[in-house]
Scaffold this active site. Structure first.
Site, PDB file in Angstrom:
ATOM      1  N   ASP A 188      -0.014  -0.151  10.564  1.00  0.00           N
ATOM      2  CA  ASP A 188      -0.442   0.707  10.784  1.00  0.00           C
ATOM      3  C   ASP A 188       0.030   0.826  13.099  1.00  0.00           C
ATOM      4  OD1 ASP A 188      -0.489  -2.150  10.600  1.00  0.00           O
ATOM      5  OD2 ASP A 188      -3.290  -2.450  10.906  1.00  0.00           O
ATOM      6  N   LYS A 242       3.515  -5.018   5.775  1.00  0.00           N
ATOM      7  CA  LYS A 242       1.911  -5.424   5.883  1.00  0.00           C
ATOM      8  C   LYS A 242       1.864  -5.996   5.500  1.00  0.00           C
ATOM      9  CE  LYS A 242      -2.312  -4.326   7.097  1.00  0.00           C
ATOM     10  NZ  LYS A 242      -2.475  -3.507   8.010  1.00  0.00           N
ATOM     11  N   TYR A 262       5.410   4.882  -6.296  1.00  0.00           N
ATOM     12  CA  TYR A 262       5.700   5.604  -7.015  1.00  0.00           C
ATOM     13  C   TYR A 262       5.953   5.355  -8.636  1.00  0.00           C
ATOM     14  CZ  TYR A 262       5.525   8.772  -2.335  1.00  0.00           C
ATOM     15  OH  TYR A 262       4.825   9.366  -1.422  1.00  0.00           O
ATOM     16  N   ASP A 278       6.361  11.989   8.305  1.00  0.00           N
ATOM     17  CA  ASP A 278       5.188  12.718   8.094  1.00  0.00           C
ATOM     18  C   ASP A 278       4.952  13.056   9.231  1.00  0.00           C
ATOM     19  OD1 ASP A 278       6.410  13.973   5.956  1.00  0.00           O
ATOM     20  OD2 ASP A 278       3.998  15.441   5.243  1.00  0.00           O
ATOM     21  N   ASP A 286       6.721   7.874   3.413  1.00  0.00           N
ATOM     22  CA  ASP A 286       6.353   8.756   3.049  1.00  0.00           C
ATOM     23  C   ASP A 286       5.809   9.065   4.272  1.00  0.00           C
ATOM     24  OD1 ASP A 286       5.914  11.109   2.002  1.00  0.00           O
ATOM     25  OD2 ASP A 286       4.270  10.664   0.803  1.00  0.00           O
TER      26      ASP A 286
HETATM   27  C1  IPM Z   1       8.620  13.683   0.667  1.00  0.00           C
HETATM   28  C2  IPM Z   1       7.838  14.334  -0.510  1.00  0.00           C
HETATM   29  C3  IPM Z   1       7.645  13.618  -1.774  1.00  0.00           C
HETATM   30  C4  IPM Z   1       7.122  12.292  -1.965  1.00  0.00           C
HETATM   31  C5  IPM Z   1       6.812  14.279  -3.056  1.00  0.00           C
HETATM   32  C6  IPM Z   1       7.163  15.790  -3.132  1.00  0.00           C
HETATM   33  C7  IPM Z   1       6.919  13.756  -4.314  1.00  0.00           C
HETATM   34  O1  IPM Z   1       6.026  14.752  -0.038  1.00  0.00           O
HETATM   35  O2  IPM Z   1       9.939  13.829   0.217  1.00  0.00           O
HETATM   36  O3  IPM Z   1       8.120  13.020   1.065  1.00  0.00           O
HETATM   37  O4  IPM Z   1       6.159  11.638  -1.639  1.00  0.00           O
HETATM   38  O5  IPM Z   1       8.299  11.503  -1.607  1.00  0.00           O
HETATM   39 MN    MN Z   2       5.962  13.807   2.338  1.00  0.00          MN
END
Ligand code: IPM
Ligand code: MN
Length: 372
Positions: free
Chosen positions: A223, A191, A141, A251, A247
């Site tokens: 993975d 990894k 990032y 999700d 990240d």
């Molecule tokens: C999160 C989001 C952020 C990230 C974005 C909005 C920059 O996806 O907080 O997970 O990638 O960290």
């Molecule tokens: Mn995210």
């Protein structure tokens, strides 16, 4: 002594869910006689529209003057164009960096009441209770070089996955400390079969582990981890990983909870220890959800559980944090659901964003629900 909270609603449903979070803060203040004051500022798309920057300097300044930050969400479809220079997400990234919020905590607990609402077999996920510790201010990032250029081979672009040993060590210590207060198991995700940065990561984890002989440590490739999180999610306790892996994996695991609308997060500037206060930013992990913004149907539970995390980590108010979490549980037990977690099952009542906020406040006050 009073506490100052920076409120940054941001875009989409951010304002709606933070309004419910605010009600909960006020309820806790009254009940426990705390003095909380809130100060609002702009971030994300609304800040670009009104000021031309996703993170106006006055917002960062205000956040630094406060004891904690509560954020709604950033992002809007009109900024999706990849050629744009300023985008809402930049505001959040700059805030994380500017406030040195290196440790992102994402807990995931499956509520038994919602286990049937997911795509998983309820028996497989009922006992799921883990927390991700995601490194938040390094890696892909932020690593330099990060740029685009035109070469003889046409257009090129680079992002850099770089970590210093101190960056790795401090995030790993956060994870070990949390594991100590939980079930004493830590999974470090990397990894290391491919990436040099992961091999350094793994080495440092092994070194730090010497200070935590009471913790069972395992290393897992990212993975494999992505798969295991779906197959045997209740095997995990604490997971620690670098920014981008974290990240993606968080999700993925959100589906276990039935809805993104249930999941809070904390981004901390230090190592959390029981009874100590650490500066942090708290936000629901769902995004701005532009398609449902303004309709009073968004789920405020993630924002409200983020308040609980704020009480716990930034104000060392463990009892109050538990009270908020128990209130959420009681409301769910009583069958109330926002649209994202609702169903046609008997006894289930679909409520608005506002109503859910009120129900949780009532539960905190002890109204309407038997105490458990
Ligand atoms: C999160 C989001 C952020 C990230 C974005 C909005 C920059 O996806 O907080 O997970 O990638 O960290
Ligand atoms: Mn995210």
């Amino acid at each position: 002594m009073g506490y100052k909270i920076a409120m940054l609603p941001g875009d989409g449903i951010g304002m709606e869910v933070l309004q419910q979070a605010l009600k909960v803060i006020e309820e806790i203040a009254t009940l426990y006689r705390h003095d909380f004051s809130t100060l609002q500022a702009r971030i994300g798309g609304v800040a670009i529209d009104e000021i031309g920057m996703a993170l106006p300097p006055e917002t960062l300044k205000l956040a630094k003057r406060c004891d904690a930050v509560l954020l709604g969400a950033v992002g809007a479809p009109k900024y999706d164009d990849p050629s744009l220079k300023e985008r809402p997400e930049n505001g959040l990234l700059a805030l994380r960096k500017g406030l040195k919020l290196f440790a992102n905590l994402r807990p995931l607990k499956v509520y038994p009441e919602l286990a049937c609402e997911t795509i998983f077999k309820p028996g497989n996920i009922r006992a799921v209770d883990f927390i991700f510790v995601r490194e938040l201010t390094g890696g892909l990032y932020f690593g330099k070089p990060k740029k685009r250029w035109v070469s003889n081979n046409g257009r090129q672009a680079v992002d850099t996955l770089i970590y210093t040993e101190s960056e790795i060590e401090r995030i790993v210590r956060v994870a070990f400390e949390l594991a100590r207060a939980r079930r004493r198991k830590l999974t470090s995700v990397d990894k290391a079969n491919v990436l040099e940065s992961s091999r350094l990561w793994r080495q440092i984890v092994i070194e730090v582990a010497k200070d935590y002989p009471d913790i069972t440590l395992e290393h897992m490739l990212v993975d494999t981890c992505a798969m295991r999180l779906m197959l045997t999610p209740s095997d995990f306790d604490v997971l620690v990983t670098e920014n981008m892996f974290g990240d993606i994996l968080t999700d993925e695991t959100a589906v276990l909870a039935g809805s993104m609308g249930m999941l809070p997060s904390a981004s901390l500037a230090g190592i959390p220890k029981a009874g100590q206060r650490v500066f942090g930013l708290y936000e629901p992990i769902h995004g701005s959800a532009p398609t449902i913004a303004g309709k009073n149907i968004a789920n405020p539970i993630a924002a409200i559980l983020s308040v609980a995390m704020m009480l716990r980590y930034s104000f060392a108010m463990q009892k109050e944090a538990l009270e908020v979490e128990k209130a959420v549980r009681r409301v769910l037990k009583s069958g109330y659901r926002t649209a994202d977690i609702s169903s046609r099952a008997k006894g289930i009542k679909t409520v608005t964003t506002d109503e859910m906020g009120d129900l949780i406040c009532d539960a905190i006050k002890g109204i309407r629900y038997a105490k458990d």
